[in-house]
Design a protein around this motif. Structure first.
Motif, PDB file in Angstrom:
ATOM      1  N   LEU A   1    -122.378  18.347  -9.139  1.00 22.26           N
ATOM      2  CA  LEU A   1    -121.747  19.336  -9.465  1.00 22.26           C
ATOM      3  C   LEU A   1    -121.672  19.145 -11.106  1.00 22.26           C
ATOM      4  O   LEU A   1    -122.369  18.087 -11.814  1.00 22.26           O
ATOM      5  N   ARG A   2    -122.345  20.225 -12.216  1.00 20.62           N
ATOM      6  CA  ARG A   2    -121.870  20.251 -14.003  1.00 20.62           C
ATOM      7  C   ARG A   2    -121.241  20.974 -14.357  1.00 20.62           C
ATOM      8  O   ARG A   2    -121.344  21.108 -15.718  1.00 20.62           O
ATOM      9  N   ASP A   3    -120.088  21.556 -13.438  1.00 13.81           N
ATOM     10  CA  ASP A   3    -119.753  22.865 -13.853  1.00 13.81           C
ATOM     11  C   ASP A   3    -117.806  23.336 -13.805  1.00 13.81           C
ATOM     12  O   ASP A   3    -118.508  23.201 -12.521  1.00 13.81           O
ATOM     13  N   ILE A   4    -117.126  22.476 -14.107  1.00  9.23           N
ATOM     14  CA  ILE A   4    -116.034  22.101 -13.554  1.00  9.23           C
ATOM     15  C   ILE A   4    -115.388  22.991 -14.611  1.00  9.23           C
ATOM     16  O   ILE A   4    -114.247  23.270 -15.143  1.00  9.23           O
ATOM     17  N   SER A   5    -114.169  23.764 -13.208  1.00 12.48           N
ATOM     18  CA  SER A   5    -113.107  25.243 -13.402  1.00 12.48           C
ATOM     19  C   SER A   5    -111.703  24.327 -13.020  1.00 12.48           C
ATOM     20  O   SER A   5    -111.857  24.065 -11.576  1.00 12.48           O
ATOM     21  N   THR A   6    -110.558  25.209 -13.524  1.00 13.48           N
ATOM     22  CA  THR A   6    -109.838  24.843 -13.117  1.00 13.48           C
ATOM     23  C   THR A   6    -109.112  26.215 -12.149  1.00 13.48           C
ATOM     24  O   THR A   6    -108.413  26.454 -11.213  1.00 13.48           O
ATOM     25  N   ASP A   7    -110.083  26.987 -12.148  1.00 14.80           N
ATOM     26  CA  ASP A   7    -110.016  28.297 -12.171  1.00 14.80           C
ATOM     27  C   ASP A   7    -111.516  28.858 -11.686  1.00 14.80           C
ATOM     28  O   ASP A   7    -112.309  29.394 -12.103  1.00 14.80           O
ATOM     29  N   PHE A   8    -111.425  29.155 -10.466  1.00 15.63           N
ATOM     30  CA  PHE A   8    -112.407  29.516  -9.126  1.00 15.63           C
ATOM     31  C   PHE A   8    -113.002  30.885  -9.890  1.00 15.63           C
ATOM     32  O   PHE A   8    -113.550  31.493 -10.233  1.00 15.63           O
ATOM     33  N   ASP A   9    -111.717  31.320  -9.418  1.00 13.02           N
ATOM     34  CA  ASP A   9    -111.696  33.445  -9.147  1.00 13.02           C
ATOM     35  C   ASP A   9    -112.082  34.148 -10.777  1.00 13.02           C
ATOM     36  O   ASP A   9    -113.080  34.982 -11.072  1.00 13.02           O
ATOM     37  N   ASP A  10    -111.857  32.992 -12.124  1.00 13.03           N
ATOM     38  CA  ASP A  10    -111.905  33.771 -12.849  1.00 13.03           C
ATOM     39  C   ASP A  10    -112.235  32.809 -14.025  1.00 13.03           C
ATOM     40  O   ASP A  10    -110.714  31.999 -15.144  1.00 13.03           O
TER      41      ASP A  10
ATOM     42  N   PRO B   1    -119.616  28.855 -10.005  1.00 13.35           N
ATOM     43  CA  PRO B   1    -119.687  28.243  -8.615  1.00 13.35           C
ATOM     44  C   PRO B   1    -119.840  28.944  -8.112  1.00 13.35           C
ATOM     45  O   PRO B   1    -119.310  30.223  -7.352  1.00 13.35           O
ATOM     46  N   THR B   2    -120.953  28.554  -6.817  1.00  8.72           N
ATOM     47  CA  THR B   2    -120.811  29.256  -5.025  1.00  8.72           C
ATOM     48  C   THR B   2    -119.717  27.901  -4.297  1.00  8.72           C
ATOM     49  O   THR B   2    -119.131  27.703  -4.445  1.00  8.72           O
ATOM     50  N   PRO B   3    -119.803  28.909  -2.972  1.00 13.88           N
ATOM     51  CA  PRO B   3    -118.198  28.495  -2.126  1.00 13.88           C
ATOM     52  C   PRO B   3    -118.456  27.192  -1.610  1.00 13.88           C
ATOM     53  O   PRO B   3    -117.400  26.546  -1.839  1.00 13.88           O
ATOM     54  N   GLY B   4    -119.644  26.575  -1.790  1.00 17.44           N
ATOM     55  CA  GLY B   4    -120.314  25.336  -1.615  1.00 17.44           C
ATOM     56  C   GLY B   4    -119.645  24.420  -2.935  1.00 17.44           C
ATOM     57  O   GLY B   4    -118.947  23.426  -2.461  1.00 17.44           O
ATOM     58  N   GLU B   5    -120.016  24.937  -3.655  1.00 19.77           N
ATOM     59  CA  GLU B   5    -119.462  24.197  -5.216  1.00 19.77           C
ATOM     60  C   GLU B   5    -118.103  25.021  -5.095  1.00 19.77           C
ATOM     61  O   GLU B   5    -117.236  23.115  -5.428  1.00 19.77           O
ATOM     62  N   GLN B   6    -117.623  24.803  -5.400  1.00 20.06           N
ATOM     63  CA  GLN B   6    -116.178  25.340  -5.381  1.00 20.06           C
ATOM     64  C   GLN B   6    -115.528  24.041  -4.463  1.00 20.06           C
ATOM     65  O   GLN B   6    -114.350  23.709  -4.373  1.00 20.06           O
ATOM     66  N   ARG B   7    -115.663  24.352  -2.878  1.00 16.95           N
ATOM     67  CA  ARG B   7    -115.325  23.132  -1.745  1.00 16.95           C
ATOM     68  C   ARG B   7    -115.110  21.623  -1.821  1.00 16.95           C
ATOM     69  O   ARG B   7    -114.741  21.422  -2.209  1.00 16.95           O
ATOM     70  N   LEU B   8    -116.753  21.611  -2.829  1.00 13.08           N
ATOM     71  CA  LEU B   8    -117.188  19.986  -3.085  1.00 13.08           C
ATOM     72  C   LEU B   8    -115.995  19.547  -4.241  1.00 13.08           C
ATOM     73  O   LEU B   8    -115.070  18.668  -4.217  1.00 13.08           O
ATOM     74  N   GLN B   9    -116.269  20.810  -5.162  1.00 13.35           N
ATOM     75  CA  GLN B   9    -114.683  20.256  -5.906  1.00 13.35           C
ATOM     76  C   GLN B   9    -113.057  20.254  -5.759  1.00 13.35           C
ATOM     77  O   GLN B   9    -112.658  18.892  -6.700  1.00 13.35           O
ATOM     78  N   THR B  10    -112.923  21.156  -4.445  1.00 14.70           N
ATOM     79  CA  THR B  10    -111.878  21.049  -4.148  1.00 14.70           C
ATOM     80  C   THR B  10    -111.452  19.048  -3.670  1.00 14.70           C
ATOM     81  O   THR B  10    -110.740  19.089  -3.640  1.00 14.70           O
ATOM     82  N   GLU B  11    -113.041  18.476  -3.079  1.00 16.53           N
ATOM     83  CA  GLU B  11    -111.760  18.372  -2.513  1.00 16.53           C
ATOM     84  C   GLU B  11    -112.238  16.198  -3.653  1.00 16.53           C
ATOM     85  O   GLU B  11    -112.149  15.480  -2.807  1.00 16.53           O
ATOM     86  N   THR B  12    -113.371  16.729  -4.413  1.00 14.69           N
ATOM     87  CA  THR B  12    -113.474  15.308  -5.016  1.00 14.69           C
ATOM     88  C   THR B  12    -112.483  15.323  -5.563  1.00 14.69           C
ATOM     89  O   THR B  12    -112.599  13.976  -6.313  1.00 14.69           O
ATOM     90  N   TYR B  13    -111.984  16.545  -6.199  1.00 13.93           N
ATOM     91  CA  TYR B  13    -111.959  16.131  -7.342  1.00 13.93           C
ATOM     92  C   TYR B  13    -110.282  17.356  -7.354  1.00 13.93           C
ATOM     93  O   TYR B  13    -110.175  18.005  -7.460  1.00 13.93           O
ATOM     94  N   PRO B  14    -109.319  16.765  -6.534  1.00 13.44           N
ATOM     95  CA  PRO B  14    -108.546  17.125  -6.517  1.00 13.44           C
ATOM     96  C   PRO B  14    -107.524  17.431  -7.627  1.00 13.44           C
ATOM     97  O   PRO B  14    -106.226  18.630  -7.358  1.00 13.44           O
ATOM     98  N   LEU B  15    -107.236  16.298  -8.745  1.00 12.16           N
ATOM     99  CA  LEU B  15    -107.007  16.920  -9.340  1.00 12.16           C
ATOM    100  C   LEU B  15    -106.967  18.119 -11.283  1.00 12.16           C
ATOM    101  O   LEU B  15    -106.034  17.638 -11.806  1.00 12.16           O
ATOM    102  N   VAL B  16    -107.665  17.767 -10.305  1.00  9.71           N
ATOM    103  CA  VAL B  16    -108.452  19.472 -11.169  1.00  9.71           C
ATOM    104  C   VAL B  16    -107.779  20.672 -11.039  1.00  9.71           C
ATOM    105  O   VAL B  16    -108.047  21.590 -10.257  1.00  9.71           O
TER     106      VAL B  16
END
Length: 260
Positions: free
Chosen positions: A106-115, A134-149
């Motif tokens: 990942l190289r683009d992280i956001s606290t809001d996936f929808d907007d 972000p693709t659905p896969g990237e969203q899932r990967l971010q949520t699983e790896t960085y739950p504090l974001v």
């Protein structure tokens, strides 16, 4: 019978010289990039050259050691110095390779996936990473790896939250792309800045969005690395650190914790 005179290994000397040059070049380019004397694309190319030189220093050391072992050539001190310098230079590359292997791509992280907050693209060029949803896969990967974001919700006036954001920003060495917005007559503002990683000073675009939805003030954040396929966790750490400090700043004002 006369014993043949021991020869001095040329490969040992080249190992020492190549290892020393790679170490000096690494320190020089690190300092130059940190003080913006070297552009990031050139900096990354020089890092590749440094790693190649250090690898050659190890190869020279290995060849010289075989000559020393089989024919008794001189050069043990040069071999030792060249090997140690090469290993010191290659150590950060090895650590970075481990992080790249264990960190999500990942190289683009956001606290809001929808907007996600909108980044300032006025200073971005074609050789930088493309910005895309972000693709659905990237969203899932971010949520699983960085739950504090996660974003923040504060039961405070809009101007108070914006003032807290400005206070936290002032403690960081980030370059704002525009003057800090004022709260008068506003219900949503986005602050854009350029941040840099701690060790290599690699640039990343940051956007902090403060929105008054009528019931609470929402703070969302986004951080995107300009160069490189992976951010090695830098963007997530930047967001978590900033929002955690913002929580502390708000709690210091009102004595209560925010809602994530």
């Amino acid at each position: 019978m006369e014993n043949p005179e021991r020869q001095t290994s040329r490969a040992a000397g080249w190992s020492r010289r190549t290892g020393a040059f790679s170490a000096v070049l690494l320190l020089t380019v690190l300092v130059g990039h940190r003080y913006e004397l070297v552009e990031t694309p050139a900096f990354l190319w020089v890092l590749g050259i440094v790693a190649l030189l250090a690898a050659f220093a190890l190869l020279f050391a290995g060849f010289a050691f075989s000559r020393l072992w089989n024919f008794g050539d001189r050069g043990g001190r040069d071999i030792t110095v060249g090997t140690l310098l090469a290993l010191l230079v290659l150590a950060p590359f090895g650590i970075a390779a481990y992080w790249a292997a264990t960190s999500p791509p990942l190289r683009d992280i956001s606290t809001d996936f929808d907007d996600p907050p909108v980044l300032d693209t006025s200073t971005r060029t074609g050789d930088m990473n493309a910005l895309s949803p972000p693709t659905p896969g990237e969203q899932r990967l971010q949520t699983e790896t960085y739950p504090l974001v996660t974003g923040r919700s504060y039961n405070l006036p809009f101007d108070r939250v914006l003032e807290a954001v400005e206070t936290v920003l002032d403690r960081r060495d980030w370059q704002l792309t525009a003057a800090f917005p004022r709260a008068i007559g506003q219900s949503e503002v986005t602050i854009n800045a350029l941040a840099k990683s701690f060790l290599l000073s690699l640039p990343a675009d940051v956007a902090i969005r403060v929105t008054d939805d009528g019931d609470a003030v929402i703070v969302d954040m986004r951080s995107a690395t300009r160069y490189g396929r992976y951010d090695l966790g830098d963007n997530a750490a930047r967001i978590v650190d900033f929002l955690t400090e913002l929580d502390q700043e708000v709690a210091g004002q009102v004595g209560t914790a925010p809602v994530e």
